[in-house]
Motif scaffolding. Sequence first.
Motif, PDB file in Angstrom:
ATOM      1  N   THR A  68       0.845  -1.193   0.000  1.00 39.12           N
ATOM      2  CA  THR A  68       0.000   0.000   0.000  1.00 39.12           C
ATOM      3  C   THR A  68       0.879   1.240   0.000  1.00 39.12           C
ATOM      4  N   ILE A  69       0.663   2.091  -0.981  1.00 39.96           N
ATOM      5  CA  ILE A  69       1.403   3.360  -1.057  1.00 39.96           C
ATOM      6  C   ILE A  69       0.535   4.470  -0.490  1.00 39.96           C
ATOM      7  N   SER A  70       1.165   5.390   0.210  1.00 40.14           N
ATOM      8  CA  SER A  70       0.437   6.528   0.762  1.00 40.14           C
ATOM      9  C   SER A  70       1.374   7.728   0.787  1.00 40.14           C
ATOM     10  N   ARG A  71       0.833   8.892   1.066  1.00 37.23           N
ATOM     11  CA  ARG A  71       1.656  10.101   1.082  1.00 37.23           C
ATOM     12  C   ARG A  71       1.169  11.056   2.147  1.00 37.23           C
ATOM     13  N   ASP A  72       2.090  11.867   2.636  1.00 39.93           N
ATOM     14  CA  ASP A  72       1.788  12.945   3.566  1.00 39.93           C
ATOM     15  C   ASP A  72       2.326  14.215   2.915  1.00 39.93           C
ATOM     16  N   ASN A  73       1.426  14.985   2.306  1.00 42.83           N
ATOM     17  CA  ASN A  73       1.878  16.167   1.568  1.00 42.83           C
ATOM     18  C   ASN A  73       2.493  17.216   2.493  1.00 42.83           C
ATOM     19  N   ALA A  74       2.031  17.287   3.724  1.00 46.74           N
ATOM     20  CA  ALA A  74       2.581  18.270   4.661  1.00 46.74           C
ATOM     21  C   ALA A  74       4.057  18.000   4.932  1.00 46.74           C
ATOM     22  N   LYS A  75       4.438  16.732   4.868  1.00 50.63           N
ATOM     23  CA  LYS A  75       5.834  16.353   5.090  1.00 50.63           C
ATOM     24  C   LYS A  75       6.559  16.067   3.785  1.00 50.63           C
ATOM     25  N   ASN A  76       5.840  16.142   2.677  1.00 52.16           N
ATOM     26  CA  ASN A  76       6.403  15.805   1.362  1.00 52.16           C
ATOM     27  C   ASN A  76       7.065  14.427   1.414  1.00 52.16           C
ATOM     28  N   THR A  77       6.346  13.496   1.962  1.00 52.02           N
ATOM     29  CA  THR A  77       6.855  12.147   2.200  1.00 52.02           C
ATOM     30  C   THR A  77       5.886  11.122   1.625  1.00 52.02           C
ATOM     31  N   VAL A  78       6.454  10.061   1.086  1.00 55.36           N
ATOM     32  CA  VAL A  78       5.670   8.966   0.548  1.00 55.36           C
ATOM     33  C   VAL A  78       6.068   7.686   1.288  1.00 55.36           C
ATOM     34  N   TYR A  79       5.106   6.815   1.512  1.00 56.98           N
ATOM     35  CA  TYR A  79       5.332   5.583   2.258  1.00 56.98           C
ATOM     36  C   TYR A  79       4.961   4.376   1.402  1.00 56.98           C
ATOM     37  N   LEU A  80       5.548   3.251   1.735  1.00 54.21           N
ATOM     38  CA  LEU A  80       5.153   1.988   1.114  1.00 54.21           C
ATOM     39  C   LEU A  80       5.042   0.945   2.217  1.00 54.21           C
ATOM     40  N   GLN A  81       3.814   0.584   2.536  1.00 58.97           N
ATOM     41  CA  GLN A  81       3.570  -0.474   3.508  1.00 58.97           C
ATOM     42  C   GLN A  81       3.587  -1.800   2.762  1.00 58.97           C
ATOM     43  N   MET A  82       4.458  -2.688   3.172  1.00 61.31           N
ATOM     44  CA  MET A  82       4.617  -3.975   2.500  1.00 61.31           C
ATOM     45  C   MET A  82       4.258  -5.083   3.471  1.00 61.31           C
ATOM     46  N   ASN A  83       3.220  -5.817   3.158  1.00 60.52           N
ATOM     47  CA  ASN A  83       2.771  -6.934   3.992  1.00 60.52           C
ATOM     48  C   ASN A  83       2.932  -8.245   3.234  1.00 60.52           C
ATOM     49  N   SER A  84       2.894  -9.333   3.980  1.00 60.40           N
ATOM     50  CA  SER A  84       2.992 -10.671   3.376  1.00 60.40           C
ATOM     51  C   SER A  84       4.181 -10.763   2.425  1.00 60.40           C
ATOM     52  N   LEU A  85       5.306 -10.306   2.895  1.00 60.46           N
ATOM     53  CA  LEU A  85       6.489 -10.258   2.032  1.00 60.46           C
ATOM     54  C   LEU A  85       6.948 -11.655   1.625  1.00 60.46           C
ATOM     55  N   LYS A  86       7.477 -11.733   0.407  1.00 65.49           N
ATOM     56  CA  LYS A  86       7.967 -12.989  -0.162  1.00 65.49           C
ATOM     57  C   LYS A  86       9.447 -12.829  -0.513  1.00 65.49           C
ATOM     58  N   PRO A  87      10.164 -13.928  -0.616  1.00 59.99           N
ATOM     59  CA  PRO A  87      11.584 -13.822  -1.008  1.00 59.99           C
ATOM     60  C   PRO A  87      11.781 -13.074  -2.326  1.00 59.99           C
ATOM     61  N   GLU A  88      10.839 -13.184  -3.235  1.00 59.92           N
ATOM     62  CA  GLU A  88      10.975 -12.483  -4.514  1.00 59.92           C
ATOM     63  C   GLU A  88      10.792 -10.974  -4.398  1.00 59.92           C
ATOM     64  N   ASP A  89      10.405 -10.487  -3.216  1.00 64.28           N
ATOM     65  CA  ASP A  89      10.337  -9.043  -2.982  1.00 64.28           C
ATOM     66  C   ASP A  89      11.697  -8.480  -2.593  1.00 64.28           C
ATOM     67  N   THR A  90      12.678  -9.349  -2.408  1.00 58.55           N
ATOM     68  CA  THR A  90      14.022  -8.898  -2.061  1.00 58.55           C
ATOM     69  C   THR A  90      14.583  -8.017  -3.166  1.00 58.55           C
ATOM     70  N   ALA A  91      14.981  -6.807  -2.791  1.00 60.94           N
ATOM     71  CA  ALA A  91      15.477  -5.834  -3.764  1.00 60.94           C
ATOM     72  C   ALA A  91      15.904  -4.570  -3.024  1.00 60.94           C
ATOM     73  N   THR A  92      16.546  -3.686  -3.758  1.00 63.56           N
ATOM     74  CA  THR A  92      16.747  -2.334  -3.261  1.00 63.56           C
ATOM     75  C   THR A  92      15.574  -1.497  -3.747  1.00 63.56           C
ATOM     76  N   TYR A  93      14.934  -0.803  -2.830  1.00 63.48           N
ATOM     77  CA  TYR A  93      13.744  -0.023  -3.142  1.00 63.48           C
ATOM     78  C   TYR A  93      14.104   1.464  -3.240  1.00 63.48           C
ATOM     79  N   TYR A  94      13.566   2.095  -4.267  1.00 66.64           N
ATOM     80  CA  TYR A  94      13.803   3.502  -4.533  1.00 66.64           C
ATOM     81  C   TYR A  94      12.464   4.218  -4.688  1.00 66.64           C
ATOM     82  N   CYS A  95      12.485   5.516  -4.460  1.00 69.64           N
ATOM     83  CA  CYS A  95      11.307   6.315  -4.741  1.00 69.64           C
ATOM     84  C   CYS A  95      11.725   7.459  -5.658  1.00 69.64           C
TER      85      CYS A  95
END
Length: 118
Positions: A68-95
């Motif tokens: 789930t992606i979300s944002r807080d415009n007041a902080k100019n910040t974006v989030y990524l909530q990752m649940n039920s993670l799998k080994p294939e989700d292994t990576a370097t994450y960028y925004c």
Amino acid sequence: VQLVESGGGSVQAGGSLRLNCAFDAYTPTSVRKAWFRQAPGKQREGVAGIYTGARSPWYVDSVKGTFTISRDNAKNTVYLQMNSLKPEDTATYYCNAVVCGTWSALRRWGQGTQVTVS
């Protein structure tokens, strides 16, 4: 520094992590923002994106229902909530901020944050 990702770590399969991405003051809050990931030996791919207004975020099929992606415009910040993670989700994450309707990045890439799922 134009953006800073954080929140990565090592988790077991089925676990959760929340990634954070803080943009600098020169990145408008009104632009679309997105999360990407790059696994070893693979190209960087877009994972999720979010608009400023009420339009629904978009996700690649492989993470629909678990990320789930979300944002807080007041902080100019974006989030990524990752649940039920799998080994294939292994990576370097960028925004990044992205061009409307595309995955094309607008800002210089940051260092990323490493996610390892075992």
